[in-house]
Design a protein around this motif. Structure first.
Motif, mmCIF file in Angstrom:
data_model
loop_
_atom_site.group_PDB
_atom_site.id
_atom_site.type_symbol
_atom_site.label_atom_id
_atom_site.label_comp_id
_atom_site.label_asym_id
_atom_site.label_seq_id
_atom_site.Cartn_x
_atom_site.Cartn_y
_atom_site.Cartn_z
ATOM 1 N N THR A 192 49.941 65.593 84.742
ATOM 2 C CA THR A 192 48.655 65.264 84.096
ATOM 3 C C THR A 192 47.756 64.539 85.094
ATOM 4 O OG1 THR A 192 49.458 63.153 83.216
ATOM 5 C CG2 THR A 192 49.707 65.072 81.808
ATOM 6 N N GLY A 193 46.870 63.674 84.601
ATOM 7 C CA GLY A 193 45.992 62.892 85.479
ATOM 8 C C GLY A 193 45.074 63.775 86.313
ATOM 9 N N GLY A 194 44.615 63.210 87.412
ATOM 10 C CA GLY A 194 43.630 63.872 88.268
ATOM 11 C C GLY A 194 44.085 65.225 88.798
ATOM 12 N N PHE A 195 45.368 65.360 89.090
ATOM 13 C CA PHE A 195 45.840 66.648 89.627
ATOM 14 C C PHE A 195 45.709 67.761 88.598
ATOM 15 C CE2 PHE A 195 47.957 63.780 92.701
ATOM 16 C CZ PHE A 195 47.412 64.329 93.866
ATOM 17 N N GLY A 202 44.845 62.080 95.035
ATOM 18 C CA GLY A 202 44.835 61.106 93.951
ATOM 19 C C GLY A 202 45.419 59.789 94.422
ATOM 20 N N HIS A 203 45.399 58.777 93.545
ATOM 21 C CA HIS A 203 46.007 57.502 93.934
ATOM 22 C C HIS A 203 47.448 57.430 93.455
ATOM 23 C CE1 HIS A 203 45.863 55.612 89.955
ATOM 24 N NE2 HIS A 203 46.422 54.539 90.484
ATOM 25 N N ASP A 204 47.807 58.371 92.568
ATOM 26 C CA ASP A 204 49.188 58.420 92.062
ATOM 27 C C ASP A 204 49.447 59.814 91.532
ATOM 28 O OD1 ASP A 204 47.853 58.664 89.655
ATOM 29 O OD2 ASP A 204 48.784 56.931 88.711
ATOM 30 N N VAL A 205 50.648 60.040 90.972
ATOM 31 C CA VAL A 205 50.967 61.305 90.316
ATOM 32 C C VAL A 205 51.436 60.958 88.901
ATOM 33 C CG1 VAL A 205 52.208 63.485 90.527
ATOM 34 C CG2 VAL A 205 51.741 62.135 92.577
ATOM 35 N N ASP A 206 50.836 61.614 87.911
ATOM 36 C CA ASP A 206 51.084 61.292 86.498
ATOM 37 C C ASP A 206 51.849 62.425 85.812
ATOM 38 O OD1 ASP A 206 49.170 58.860 86.333
ATOM 39 O OD2 ASP A 206 47.861 60.452 87.080
ATOM 40 N N PHE A 207 52.903 62.062 85.065
ATOM 41 C CA PHE A 207 53.691 63.066 84.350
ATOM 42 C C PHE A 207 53.903 62.684 82.895
ATOM 43 C CE2 PHE A 207 55.270 63.427 88.736
ATOM 44 C CZ PHE A 207 55.113 64.782 88.942
HETATM 45 MN MN MN Z 1 46.513 59.545 88.422
#
Ligand code: MN
Ligand code: TTP
Ligand code: MN
Ligand code: MN
Length: 365
Positions: A192-195, A202-207
């Motif tokens: 999810t998130g920006g990706f 991005g600044h992180d990776v969201d799942f």
């Molecule tokens: Mn993010």
């Protein structure tokens, strides 16, 4: 003397969730100027002003062409006096003195550096600045006590402030996918998130993690986190359990945009082969957010965690002000009918809200 310009005026709907906003647009210098002022307002906890600048920036991102004259902006929503002044300056001189002054101010830069440390919010940063701490070196040399998150943030500052690439995100997706499917057959991993919005960095990776059978997602987080840890993949993790059911505000009245899912804020250790570490290094640190949702709330969680933050805020504002509904990352409550509206896809939520579906790549408000 001003010559009467040929004005092609734009029209834009009021709420960002009614608009299609691509990652790349026609007015980056204007939106950047307004975004910097929004950031500064956020760093100074002036949320009203921050949102006003964010909304103004979002309107410019949604325009179908480059703005050449303020006269083209007549009648557009969300452009207050202050934002219009900034736009006028940038159009005329290529820059705006308020933006330049802010960009070079000691306070703004100190707040940026200090809040750039994972685990450090604006209140902590402001307190440190009042104690004479303006940068990492001064923080390291001071006797300041750091909590576990802040210590990890400081230890991995360089890595965590390097943009995460799409390749890193794919690599981490593979790792999480492998962990989940071997430990919990049938469970699902969604980026999810920006990706998900198509960002290249991005600044992180969201799942989001879920299981197609309600209730079967229980225990998933602990297992996945233990496995990642046993593989030496975690430099830091803090897991909080789901507090949705016991929360007093309830799904219809979320007290803030923070949700109550079981979640894990982590720092992954990616080796060569999983990422390209900086020259001379064997690995790099990457921020990862893992969130577990029951399948009945999955569509709401997906919509809530895809962002952008302004798009989310605008969805909630639309729901509340235009539809007498209350939207969170858990549920949608219709205050007129006094009932929850179910949804198993993002499309259904947009339909409930009376909005045209906006795909993730066009939620970059
Ligand atoms: Mn993010
Ligand atoms: P972020 O990861 O902060 O933002 P992003 O992925 O859009 O951008 P970046 O590339 O900088 O990582 O948050 C992702 C989305 O998750 C955002 O829309 C807000 C939402 N979110 C929640 O719903 N609840 C929370 O508690 C948090 C921290 C985020
Ligand atoms: Mn972010
Ligand atoms: Mn995140």
């Amino acid at each position: 003397e001003e010559k009467e310009e040929e004005t092609c005026s734009f029209t834009v709907p009021n709420y960002a969730c009614q608009r299609r906003t691509q990652l790349h647009h026609h007015n980056p210098s204007l939106s950047d100027a307004l975004t910097l002022l929004a950031e500064n307002a956020e760093l100074n906890e002036d949320d009203g002003r921050a949102v006003a600048f964010r909304r103004a920036a979002a309107v410019l991102k949604a325009l179908p062409a480059e703005v050449t004259s303020v006269s083209q902006l007549k009648g557009l929503p969300c452009l207050g006096e202050h934002s219009l002044r900034v736009i006028k300056d940038v159009l005329k001189d290529g820059s705006c003195s308020e933006v330049e002054t802010t960009k070079h101010s000691q306070r703004f830069n100190a707040l940026k550096v200090l809040t750039g440390i994972f685990g450090v919010g604006v209140k902590t940063a402001d307190r440190w600045i009042r104690d004479g701490i303006f940068n990492l070196q001064q923080l390291r040399e001071s006797q300041t006590t750091l909590n576990r998150a802040q210590q990890a943030g400081l230890d991995h500052y360089e890595d965590l402030n390097q943009p995460v690439t799409r390749a890193d995100a794919d690599s981490i997706t593979e790792i999480v996918q492998e962990a989940v499917s071997s430990l919990f057959p049938g469970a699902q991993v969604t980026l999810t998130g920006g990706f998900r919005r198509g960002k290249m960095t991005g600044h992180d990776v969201d799942f989001l993690l879920t299981h197609p059978e309600e209730g079967r997602e229980e225990g998933l987080m602990d297992k996945v986190v233990s496995w990642l840890d046993s593989q030496g993949l975690l430099l830091y993790q803090k897991t909080s359990r789901n507090s949705y059911l016991e929360s007093r505000d309830g799904p219809g009245r979320p007290s803030s945009n923070m949700d109550r899912f079981e979640r894990c804020f982590a720092i992954f250790k990616l080796s060569r082969g999983q990422t390209s570490p900086p020259a001379g290094h064997q690995w790099r640190a990457v921020r990862v957010d893992l969130v577990v949702t029951p399948i009945s709330q999955f569509a709401f969680a997906l919509l809530g965690w895809t962002g952008s933050k302004l798009f989310e805020r605008e969805l909630r504002r639309w729901a509340g002000h235009e539809k007498a509904m209350s939207l969170s990352s858990h549920a949608l409550f219709d205050k007129t009918q006094k009932r929850y509206l179910r949804a198993s896809s993002e499309e259904e939520i947009f339909t409930h809200l009376g909005l045209s579906f906006i795909p993730p790549s066009q939620r970059n408000a």
